[in-house]
Design a protein around this motif. Structure first.
Motif, PDB file in Angstrom:
ATOM      1  N   ARG A  33      36.761   4.076  31.244  1.00  0.00           N
ATOM      2  CA  ARG A  33      37.609   5.217  30.899  1.00  0.00           C
ATOM      3  C   ARG A  33      38.671   5.451  31.963  1.00  0.00           C
ATOM      4  O   ARG A  33      38.459   5.186  33.135  1.00  0.00           O
ATOM      5  N   ILE A  34      39.793   5.995  31.528  1.00  0.00           N
ATOM      6  CA  ILE A  34      40.891   6.353  32.418  1.00  0.00           C
ATOM      7  C   ILE A  34      40.721   7.805  32.839  1.00  0.00           C
ATOM      8  O   ILE A  34      40.440   8.672  32.013  1.00  0.00           O
ATOM      9  N   ALA A  35      40.924   8.088  34.111  1.00  0.00           N
ATOM     10  CA  ALA A  35      40.728   9.436  34.649  1.00  0.00           C
ATOM     11  C   ALA A  35      41.980  10.293  34.489  1.00  0.00           C
ATOM     12  O   ALA A  35      42.500  10.842  35.447  1.00  0.00           O
ATOM     13  N   GLY A  36      42.453  10.422  33.271  1.00  0.00           N
ATOM     14  CA  GLY A  36      43.564  11.324  32.971  1.00  0.00           C
ATOM     15  C   GLY A  36      42.988  12.662  32.522  1.00  0.00           C
ATOM     16  O   GLY A  36      42.236  12.731  31.541  1.00  0.00           O
ATOM     17  N   ILE A  37      43.319  13.712  33.221  1.00  0.00           N
ATOM     18  CA  ILE A  37      42.701  15.011  32.968  1.00  0.00           C
ATOM     19  C   ILE A  37      42.999  15.505  31.559  1.00  0.00           C
ATOM     20  O   ILE A  37      42.110  16.033  30.881  1.00  0.00           O
ATOM     21  N   SER A  38      44.223  15.347  31.099  1.00  0.00           N
ATOM     22  CA  SER A  38      44.548  15.830  29.748  1.00  0.00           C
ATOM     23  C   SER A  38      43.739  15.088  28.690  1.00  0.00           C
ATOM     24  O   SER A  38      43.278  15.687  27.716  1.00  0.00           O
ATOM     25  N   GLY A  39      43.544  13.791  28.878  1.00  0.00           N
ATOM     26  CA  GLY A  39      42.743  13.022  27.924  1.00  0.00           C
ATOM     27  C   GLY A  39      41.268  13.378  27.990  1.00  0.00           C
ATOM     28  O   GLY A  39      40.587  13.448  26.958  1.00  0.00           O
TER      29      GLY A  39
END
Length: 144
Positions: A33-39
């Protein structure tokens, strides 16, 4: 330009950056997983919710880390020179921007750039230019 050397903390800043990099690397290596807060947050608002656990744990860490740091030492403090209305409008505009950019500054700036994503490079450059222009307009044209 004046640099406030009493609040200049390169060691703490480097440590924080290294910890963010480690957390991002662990999330992508162990969860894919990518640690993008919005996602991460947005994934809690969509259906089906089959991966709630790691999302809640990640967000709890974001909120809990400063609380724990405050309990262990000097609490973090930020002076925000804005009204609640300005903060709400700014948050709304950031939310719209993350939808148009297909991600937020953390997803594009930290994760996307490290993967060599051209889309993330363009998005991060756009975020930065928009931020620079906003500060310039607010400080020099509006008089904030």
């Amino acid at each position: 330009m004046l640099i406030d050397l009493t609040h200049f903390t390169p060691g703490l800043s480097l440590t924080g950056g290294l910890l963010i990099g480690l957390a991002v690397a662990m999330l992508v290596l162990f969860n894919g997983r990518i640690a993008g807060i919005s996602g991460i947050f947005g994934g809690l608002l969509t259906w089906p919710r089959n991966d709630v656990g790691w999302r809640l744990a990640f967000l709890a860490g974001l909120v809990g880390a400063p609380v724990i740091a405050g309990l262990l030492g000097k609490p973090a403090h930020a002076d925000i020179e804005a009204t609640w209305g300005e903060i709400l409008v700014a948050g709304f505009l950031v939310g719209i921007g993350t939808r148009y950019a297909s991600g937020c500054t953390s997803g594009h700036g930290v994760c996307g750039l490290s993967r060599g994503s051209i889309r993330s490079l363009v998005a991060t450059a756009t975020f930065m230019v928009a931020g620079f222009l906003t500060v310039f307009v607010h400080r020099h044209l509006i008089g904030g």
